[in-house]
Design a protein around this motif. Structure first.
Motif, PDB file in Angstrom:
ATOM      1  N   THR A   1     -45.333 -24.906  36.997  1.00 15.57           N
ATOM      2  CA  THR A   1     -44.591 -24.779  35.766  1.00 15.57           C
ATOM      3  C   THR A   1     -43.120 -24.882  36.085  1.00 15.57           C
ATOM      4  O   THR A   1     -42.663 -24.416  37.112  1.00 15.57           O
ATOM      5  CB  THR A   1     -44.850 -23.412  35.107  1.00 15.57           C
TER       6      THR A   1
ATOM      7  N   PHE B   1     -40.486 -22.398  29.977  1.00 13.97           N
ATOM      8  CA  PHE B   1     -40.964 -21.092  30.356  1.00 13.97           C
ATOM      9  C   PHE B   1     -39.965 -20.027  29.939  1.00 13.97           C
ATOM     10  O   PHE B   1     -38.780 -20.285  30.014  1.00 13.97           O
ATOM     11  CB  PHE B   1     -41.091 -21.136  31.877  1.00 13.97           C
ATOM     12  N   PRO B   2     -40.356 -18.839  29.499  1.00 12.19           N
ATOM     13  CA  PRO B   2     -41.736 -18.386  29.362  1.00 12.19           C
ATOM     14  C   PRO B   2     -42.257 -18.472  27.935  1.00 12.19           C
ATOM     15  O   PRO B   2     -43.321 -17.956  27.643  1.00 12.19           O
ATOM     16  CB  PRO B   2     -41.644 -16.930  29.796  1.00 12.19           C
ATOM     17  N   ASP B   3     -41.496 -19.071  27.000  1.00 11.03           N
ATOM     18  CA  ASP B   3     -41.927 -19.100  25.603  1.00 11.03           C
ATOM     19  C   ASP B   3     -43.300 -19.738  25.482  1.00 11.03           C
ATOM     20  O   ASP B   3     -44.179 -19.242  24.799  1.00 11.03           O
ATOM     21  CB  ASP B   3     -40.894 -19.860  24.769  1.00 11.03           C
ATOM     22  N   ASN B   4     -43.484 -20.872  26.114  1.00 13.41           N
ATOM     23  CA  ASN B   4     -44.783 -21.511  26.138  1.00 13.41           C
ATOM     24  C   ASN B   4     -44.816 -22.409  27.350  1.00 13.41           C
ATOM     25  O   ASN B   4     -43.871 -23.139  27.609  1.00 13.41           O
ATOM     26  CB  ASN B   4     -45.018 -22.325  24.862  1.00 13.41           C
TER      27      ASN B   4
ATOM     28  N   LEU C   1     -50.932 -20.930  28.179  1.00 12.83           N
ATOM     29  CA  LEU C   1     -51.307 -19.670  27.546  1.00 12.83           C
ATOM     30  C   LEU C   1     -52.228 -19.880  26.355  1.00 12.83           C
ATOM     31  O   LEU C   1     -52.738 -18.910  25.788  1.00 12.83           O
ATOM     32  CB  LEU C   1     -50.064 -18.892  27.120  1.00 12.83           C
TER      33      LEU C   1
ATOM     34  N   HIS D   1     -56.338 -16.578  29.012  1.00 16.07           N
ATOM     35  CA  HIS D   1     -55.960 -15.302  28.410  1.00 16.07           C
ATOM     36  C   HIS D   1     -56.352 -14.171  29.360  1.00 16.07           C
ATOM     37  O   HIS D   1     -57.319 -14.272  30.111  1.00 16.07           O
ATOM     38  CB  HIS D   1     -56.669 -15.108  27.066  1.00 16.07           C
TER      39      HIS D   1
ATOM     40  N   ASP E   1     -50.722 -10.277  25.704  1.00 15.20           N
ATOM     41  CA  ASP E   1     -49.354 -10.559  26.146  1.00 15.20           C
ATOM     42  C   ASP E   1     -49.119 -10.238  27.619  1.00 15.20           C
ATOM     43  O   ASP E   1     -47.983 -10.335  28.101  1.00 15.20           O
ATOM     44  CB  ASP E   1     -48.306  -9.808  25.304  1.00 15.20           C
TER      45      ASP E   1
ATOM     46  N   ARG F   1     -47.945 -13.421  29.452  1.00 13.10           N
ATOM     47  CA  ARG F   1     -46.577 -13.804  29.082  1.00 13.10           C
ATOM     48  C   ARG F   1     -45.557 -12.891  29.767  1.00 13.10           C
ATOM     49  O   ARG F   1     -44.528 -13.352  30.270  1.00 13.10           O
ATOM     50  CB  ARG F   1     -46.405 -13.751  27.565  1.00 13.10           C
ATOM     51  N   GLU F   2     -45.836 -11.601  29.812  1.00 14.38           N
ATOM     52  CA  GLU F   2     -44.925 -10.667  30.480  1.00 14.38           C
ATOM     53  C   GLU F   2     -44.811 -10.972  31.972  1.00 14.38           C
ATOM     54  O   GLU F   2     -43.723 -10.886  32.556  1.00 14.38           O
ATOM     55  CB  GLU F   2     -45.424  -9.231  30.274  1.00 14.38           C
TER      56      GLU F   2
ATOM     57  N   PHE G   1     -45.189 -13.912  33.383  1.00 10.64           N
ATOM     58  CA  PHE G   1     -44.405 -15.131  33.547  1.00 10.64           C
ATOM     59  C   PHE G   1     -42.924 -14.896  33.257  1.00 10.64           C
ATOM     60  O   PHE G   1     -42.061 -15.554  33.848  1.00 10.64           O
ATOM     61  CB  PHE G   1     -44.953 -16.250  32.651  1.00 10.64           C
ATOM     62  N   VAL G   2     -42.607 -13.973  32.344  1.00  7.73           N
ATOM     63  CA  VAL G   2     -41.205 -13.616  32.099  1.00  7.73           C
ATOM     64  C   VAL G   2     -40.600 -13.029  33.371  1.00  7.73           C
ATOM     65  O   VAL G   2     -39.484 -13.376  33.774  1.00  7.73           O
ATOM     66  CB  VAL G   2     -41.092 -12.615  30.926  1.00  7.73           C
TER      67      VAL G   2
END
Length: 255
Positions: free
Chosen positions: A4, A45-48, A75, A79, A84, A87-88, A90-91
Motif C-alpha cells: 500500500t 492511506f488510511p482513508d481507503n 478494507l 475485515h 474499525d 483501519r486503526e 493502518f493509521v
C-alpha cells in the motif's frame, strides 16, 4: 501479499460508488496459499486502501485474478472481528507509530463463503522518509484435520513392510535474482521501512549510493517503486518466512 502507498489518491471514486461484483470462484482454485507469495500493494492511506498490484496467490481466495483485484479497497475485502480495528492499525502504520502489525482477518470468496487468514502489513518508506506504502501478506492456516472416528475393535497389526530408501534430495529451484551482500542489506532495510537517510547512515554510504542501488534493484525485479519491490521480493521467496526483521535467505546472496 499486498503493498500500500499513501499519496492522496481517491479510492472512493474507483470502487466506493461502483464496486464490481465478485466473480464466481474458480472450481479448481485452492483455498490456501503460501504466506510468502500471497502479497499485494495498496495506496491512498488510511482513508481507503486501494490495491494497486497483487500476486495471483493473494487474489485467488477472493475468486479474482491478479489483474481483476487491482482497484478494490483492501478494507472492503478483509475485515477484523473488532469494527474499525484494521483501519486503526493502518493509521498507526502510516503515521510511523508502528512499522508493522499482524491481525486475524475474514474475507469472502467468489461464492460468498467466509475464509479466515492472518494478515501482516509492513510499512515502506519513500524517498522523503515518510511512509509511502505498505506490503500486505496473507497467510491461510491449514485446514483442520478431520475428526477421528470412534474407536472400534482393534485390528490385527499389519505385517512389517521393508522401508524404501529415502529419495535423493533435489536442490530447490529459485526464481529471484542473486544479490550482492550489500544489496541484500539494502533490500532488508527497505523491507523494514527504513528511509534513504537511515540506510545511508547505517551502511556508511551516501544517499546517492543508496538510491543507485535501489534503482538497480527496481529494474532487476521489474517494479516501479519501493512498495512493489518489497512485494515482489516477498512473492519470490527472497526473505526467510516468518522472520522479523526480514532477512534475505543466504542462498539468495552471492558468495
Amino acid at each position: 501479499m499486498a503493498t500500500t502507498s499513501f499519496p492522496d489518491a481517491s479510492p472512493r471514486k474507483h470502487h466506493r460508488d461502483a464496486q464490481p461484483a465478485l466473480p464466481a470462484l474458480r472450481r479448481d482454485a485452492p483455498r490456501s496459499a503460501s504466506a510468502s507469495r500471497a502479497v499485494c500493494t495498496v495506496r491512498s492511506f488510511p482513508d481507503n486502501l486501494v490495491i494497486t498490484s497483487a500476486e495471483p496467490e493473494f487474489a485467488r481466495p477472493f475468486g479474482l485474478s491478479s489483474g481483476e483485484i487491482c482497484g478494490y479497497g483492501l478494507l472492503d475485502l478483509l475485515h477484523s472481528a473488532v469494527p474499525d480495528r484494521l483501519r486503526e492499525q493502518f493509521v498507526a502504520l502510516s503515521s510511523g507509530r508502528q512499522p508493522r502489525f499482524t491481525e486475524k482477518v475474514t474475507g469472502k470468496d467468489g461464492t460468498g463463503v467466509d475464509f479466515h487468514a492472518d494478515m501482516t502489513a509492513i510499512a515502506v518508506r519513500g524517498l522523503a522518509g515518510g511512509t509511502s506504502g505498505a506490503v500486505v501478506l496473507l497467510h491461510h492456516p491449514a485446514a483442520a484435520a478431520p475428526a477421528a472416528a470412534a474407536p472400534g475393535p482393534a485390528a490385527p497389526a499389519p505385517a512389517p513392510v521393508p522401508m524404501a530408501p529415502p529419495p535423493a534430495t533435489r536442490p530447490v529451484a529459485h526464481e529471484g535474482p542473486l544479490l550482492s551482500a550489500l544489496d541484500a542489506q539494502v533490500l532488508e532495510g527497505v523491507a523494514r521501512g527504513e528511509s534513504t537517510v537511515q540506510l545511508a547512515s547505517r551502511l556508511y554510504l551516501s544517499r546517492q549510493g543508496i538510491e543507485y542501488r535501489i534503482g538497480q534493484m527496481l529494474r532487476r525485479f521489474d517494479t516501479p517503486n519501493r512498495p512493489a519491490l518489497v512485494s515482489r521480493a516477498h512473492a519470490l521467496g527472497m526473505f526467510a518466512a516468518g522472520q522479523w526483521p526480514p532477512r534475505v535467505l543466504p542462498e539468495r546472496v552471492k558468495p
